[in-house]
Design a protein around this motif. Structure first.
Motif, PDB file in Angstrom:
ATOM      1  N   ASP A 117      46.894 -29.920 -30.674  1.00  0.00           N
ATOM      2  CA  ASP A 117      47.871 -30.472 -31.299  1.00  0.00           C
ATOM      3  C   ASP A 117      47.985 -30.079 -32.836  1.00  0.00           C
ATOM      4  O   ASP A 117      46.658 -29.387 -33.163  1.00  0.00           O
ATOM      5  CB  ASP A 117      48.356 -31.811 -31.162  1.00  0.00           C
ATOM      6  CG  ASP A 117      46.952 -32.507 -31.892  1.00  0.00           C
ATOM      7  OD1 ASP A 117      46.902 -32.741 -33.146  1.00  0.00           O
ATOM      8  OD2 ASP A 117      46.171 -33.182 -31.113  1.00  0.00           O
ATOM      9  N   SER A 156      52.410 -28.354 -22.477  1.00  0.00           N
ATOM     10  CA  SER A 156      52.822 -28.086 -23.850  1.00  0.00           C
ATOM     11  C   SER A 156      53.292 -26.447 -24.125  1.00  0.00           C
ATOM     12  O   SER A 156      52.758 -25.510 -23.749  1.00  0.00           O
ATOM     13  CB  SER A 156      51.801 -28.287 -24.888  1.00  0.00           C
ATOM     14  OG  SER A 156      50.788 -27.412 -24.895  1.00  0.00           O
ATOM     15  N   LYS A 158      54.083 -24.208 -27.609  1.00  0.00           N
ATOM     16  CA  LYS A 158      53.711 -24.265 -28.899  1.00  0.00           C
ATOM     17  C   LYS A 158      54.028 -23.056 -29.622  1.00  0.00           C
ATOM     18  O   LYS A 158      53.931 -21.995 -29.163  1.00  0.00           O
ATOM     19  CB  LYS A 158      52.171 -24.369 -28.776  1.00  0.00           C
ATOM     20  CG  LYS A 158      51.329 -24.562 -30.374  1.00  0.00           C
ATOM     21  CD  LYS A 158      49.991 -24.741 -29.953  1.00  0.00           C
ATOM     22  CE  LYS A 158      49.091 -24.702 -31.178  1.00  0.00           C
ATOM     23  NZ  LYS A 158      47.789 -25.095 -31.034  1.00  0.00           N
ATOM     24  N   ALA A 171      54.429 -25.872 -34.563  1.00  0.00           N
ATOM     25  CA  ALA A 171      54.989 -27.329 -33.760  1.00  0.00           C
ATOM     26  C   ALA A 171      54.736 -27.211 -32.515  1.00  0.00           C
ATOM     27  O   ALA A 171      54.571 -26.239 -31.771  1.00  0.00           O
ATOM     28  CB  ALA A 171      56.565 -27.337 -34.054  1.00  0.00           C
ATOM     29  N   LEU A 172      54.475 -28.438 -31.719  1.00  0.00           N
ATOM     30  CA  LEU A 172      54.286 -28.356 -30.172  1.00  0.00           C
ATOM     31  C   LEU A 172      55.016 -29.350 -29.582  1.00  0.00           C
ATOM     32  O   LEU A 172      55.300 -30.572 -30.096  1.00  0.00           O
ATOM     33  CB  LEU A 172      52.592 -28.682 -30.072  1.00  0.00           C
ATOM     34  CG  LEU A 172      52.059 -28.878 -28.967  1.00  0.00           C
ATOM     35  CD1 LEU A 172      50.724 -28.238 -28.739  1.00  0.00           C
ATOM     36  CD2 LEU A 172      52.129 -30.351 -28.455  1.00  0.00           C
ATOM     37  N   TYR A 173      55.504 -29.242 -28.318  1.00  0.00           N
ATOM     38  CA  TYR A 173      56.130 -30.094 -27.460  1.00  0.00           C
ATOM     39  C   TYR A 173      55.482 -30.255 -26.061  1.00  0.00           C
ATOM     40  O   TYR A 173      55.175 -29.354 -25.395  1.00  0.00           O
ATOM     41  CB  TYR A 173      57.556 -30.138 -27.404  1.00  0.00           C
ATOM     42  CG  TYR A 173      58.214 -31.196 -26.864  1.00  0.00           C
ATOM     43  CD1 TYR A 173      58.677 -32.183 -27.278  1.00  0.00           C
ATOM     44  CD2 TYR A 173      58.238 -30.924 -25.242  1.00  0.00           C
ATOM     45  CE1 TYR A 173      59.198 -33.482 -26.810  1.00  0.00           C
ATOM     46  CE2 TYR A 173      58.901 -32.200 -24.581  1.00  0.00           C
ATOM     47  CZ  TYR A 173      59.404 -33.223 -25.307  1.00  0.00           C
ATOM     48  OH  TYR A 173      59.828 -34.280 -24.603  1.00  0.00           O
ATOM     49  N   ARG A 186      54.929 -38.166 -22.966  1.00  0.00           N
ATOM     50  CA  ARG A 186      54.915 -37.009 -23.767  1.00  0.00           C
ATOM     51  C   ARG A 186      54.313 -36.885 -24.838  1.00  0.00           C
ATOM     52  O   ARG A 186      54.161 -37.975 -25.641  1.00  0.00           O
ATOM     53  CB  ARG A 186      56.629 -36.773 -23.940  1.00  0.00           C
ATOM     54  CG  ARG A 186      57.203 -37.726 -24.944  1.00  0.00           C
ATOM     55  CD  ARG A 186      58.844 -37.371 -24.922  1.00  0.00           C
ATOM     56  NE  ARG A 186      59.345 -38.430 -25.919  1.00  0.00           N
ATOM     57  CZ  ARG A 186      60.503 -38.371 -26.303  1.00  0.00           C
ATOM     58  NH1 ARG A 186      61.411 -37.314 -25.884  1.00  0.00           N
ATOM     59  NH2 ARG A 186      61.062 -39.262 -26.883  1.00  0.00           N
ATOM     60  N   TYR A 188      54.554 -34.768 -28.888  1.00  0.00           N
ATOM     61  CA  TYR A 188      54.875 -33.609 -30.150  1.00  0.00           C
ATOM     62  C   TYR A 188      54.372 -33.798 -31.371  1.00  0.00           C
ATOM     63  O   TYR A 188      53.811 -34.764 -31.655  1.00  0.00           O
ATOM     64  CB  TYR A 188      56.637 -33.662 -30.149  1.00  0.00           C
ATOM     65  CG  TYR A 188      57.275 -34.944 -30.559  1.00  0.00           C
ATOM     66  CD1 TYR A 188      57.338 -35.533 -31.856  1.00  0.00           C
ATOM     67  CD2 TYR A 188      57.763 -35.892 -29.488  1.00  0.00           C
ATOM     68  CE1 TYR A 188      57.921 -36.670 -32.169  1.00  0.00           C
ATOM     69  CE2 TYR A 188      58.442 -37.160 -29.754  1.00  0.00           C
ATOM     70  CZ  TYR A 188      58.438 -37.518 -31.330  1.00  0.00           C
ATOM     71  OH  TYR A 188      59.073 -38.536 -31.686  1.00  0.00           O
ATOM     72  N   SER A 189      54.205 -32.657 -31.881  1.00  0.00           N
ATOM     73  CA  SER A 189      53.493 -32.324 -33.353  1.00  0.00           C
ATOM     74  C   SER A 189      53.963 -31.260 -34.175  1.00  0.00           C
ATOM     75  O   SER A 189      54.615 -30.505 -33.562  1.00  0.00           O
ATOM     76  CB  SER A 189      51.988 -32.333 -33.128  1.00  0.00           C
ATOM     77  OG  SER A 189      51.425 -31.237 -32.567  1.00  0.00           O
ATOM     78  N   VAL A 190      53.964 -31.621 -35.337  1.00  0.00           N
ATOM     79  CA  VAL A 190      54.197 -30.422 -36.249  1.00  0.00           C
ATOM     80  C   VAL A 190      53.097 -30.622 -37.334  1.00  0.00           C
ATOM     81  O   VAL A 190      52.813 -31.408 -37.777  1.00  0.00           O
ATOM     82  CB  VAL A 190      55.540 -30.642 -36.899  1.00  0.00           C
ATOM     83  CG1 VAL A 190      55.762 -32.039 -37.462  1.00  0.00           C
ATOM     84  CG2 VAL A 190      56.164 -29.588 -37.626  1.00  0.00           C
TER      85      VAL A 190
END
Length: 378
Positions: A117, A156, A158, A171-173, A186, A188-190
């Motif tokens: 992440d 994910s 990315k 960013a990642l989901y 779930r 998510y990150s940025v």
């Protein structure tokens, strides 16, 4: 006959050219050591350890040039214990990383699979726990901010940008992969970082969602190796490093907020080291100052102090952790190290010390761990 020979020759030329545009690299790191720890079950302990600084791993990394600055990329990375040969990351074959994607020199990369992440990618390198100058045992209590990459994100997609004059972002989901339960398990990150001369600053945000009152989604974005089981985990942080000559100094701040928190630690039980999660809220703050210095090209010193405070269902533990490491490079690929960690928790909290990666946690509010180890890279 001549045409046949010509076709064969041309085929060999094109095959050679195509082969020259593709590459696959086998790489790895092995970290083994002897660790002394006090206050384990009321006794001191001597043990052989794997990954006291960097988790032992081997991997395959490859790329294929597609032309026009575009290439296909992949990474498959396995984690294992060198002391017993077992798989890490809940016995996953490629538990550390497993992804494939496309990368552009101009626009960056898009990858799909099991990946790190944004907290790990951007803030982690500014804390000693996210580097080879401290690693596993230097993690903040329970690795509550994941800077030591205790878990990765499954399913994910990315995006990682190219370097635009020192500025990078991503960013990642992570998908739940659960029909009818899009938000159950779930992530998510940025995050982003900026480098100018000796200055490096970064910030990132991570959120995990799970339906703790429903059926667990074992195939979700985070499954089985996450630090906390909670309806929602929000983690964010920022830091800065400055390099001058042979020295680097830095500061890092991270915060983790939990809602509907029901599990903690490696066992994800409701209670760990006296800290109890009963389905309520939780809050962690970590303040780290660190530095490292190269006495010679082969010999380095590194130190960090971390103050962590938490508030969980009326309990307010406060951790003070001191970390020190020295490492000597025998070659470009092999080094030996000696490091020590001392952690103390305020007595009134009823919470015991918990140094990451030493096996059994402390039976009291303080603990010492000293490791002499060897690292080899290939």
């Amino acid at each position: 006959m001549k045409k046949t020979l010509m076709v064969a020759a041309l085929t060999g030329v094109f095959a050679t050219a195509a082969h020259a545009q593709s590459s696959v690299t086998l790489y790895g790191l092995i970290d083994a050591g002897i660790t002394y720890t006090n206050n384990q079950g009321g006794h001191s302990n001597w043990q052989e350890t794997s990954g006291s600084v960097n988790g032992s791993r081997w991997g395959l990394r490859g790329s294929e040039d597609l032309g026009g600055g575009l290439k296909a990329i992949f990474t498959l990375e396995n984690g294992f214990g060198i002391n017993n040969g077992t798989l890490k990351q809940n016995s996953r074959e490629f538990g550390r990383q497993a992804f494939v994607g496309l990368a552009s020199d101009q626009f960056g990369s898009v990858t799909l699979g099991r990946q790190y992440d944004s907290m790990v990618d951007y803030v982690g390198p500014l804390a000693l726990t996210g580097t080879g100058y401290g690693g596993t045992q230097f993690a903040h209590p329970y690795d509550n901010d994941n800077l030591d990459n205790s878990f990765r994100i499954n399913n994910s997609i990315k995006y990682s940008s190219a370097n635009y004059g020192g500025f990078k972002f991503g960013a990642l989901y992570g998908f739940s992969n659960d029909a009818g339960s899009f938000a159950n398990n779930r992530a998510y990150s940025v995050g982003g970082s900026y480098t100018y001369g000796g200055l490096n600053v970064a910030a990132a945000y991570l959120q995990l969602n799970s339906n703790v009152n429903g059926v667990a989604n074992a195939s979700g974005a985070v499954s089985g190796d996450n630090t906390f089981v909670a309806g929602r985990q929000q983690t964010w942080g920022a830091g800065a490093n400055y390099a001058f000559g042979p020295a680097v100094v830095g500061v890092v701040y991270t915060q983790t907020n939990l809602n509907q928190a029901v599990g903690i630690g490696a066992s994800n039980s409701g209670t760990e080291n006296g800290l109890s999660l009963g389905g309520g809220s939780g809050h962690f703050q970590n303040f780290e100052v660190n530095g490292r210095y190269s006495l010679t090209p082969a010999l380095s010193l590194a130190a960090a102090y971390t103050y962590t405070q938490a508030s969980i269902d009326g309990i307010r533990p406060k951790w003070n952790q001191f970390n020190l490491q020295t490492a000597y490079a025998l070659s470009k690929r092999t080094d030996v190290y000696l490091q020590g960690v001392y952690q103390r928790v305020n007595k009134g909290s009823g919470v015991d010390a918990v140094i990451n990666g030493v096996g059994e946690d402390s039976a009291t509010n303080n603990q010492v761990a000293v490791t002499a180890g060897l690292r080899h890279r290939f």
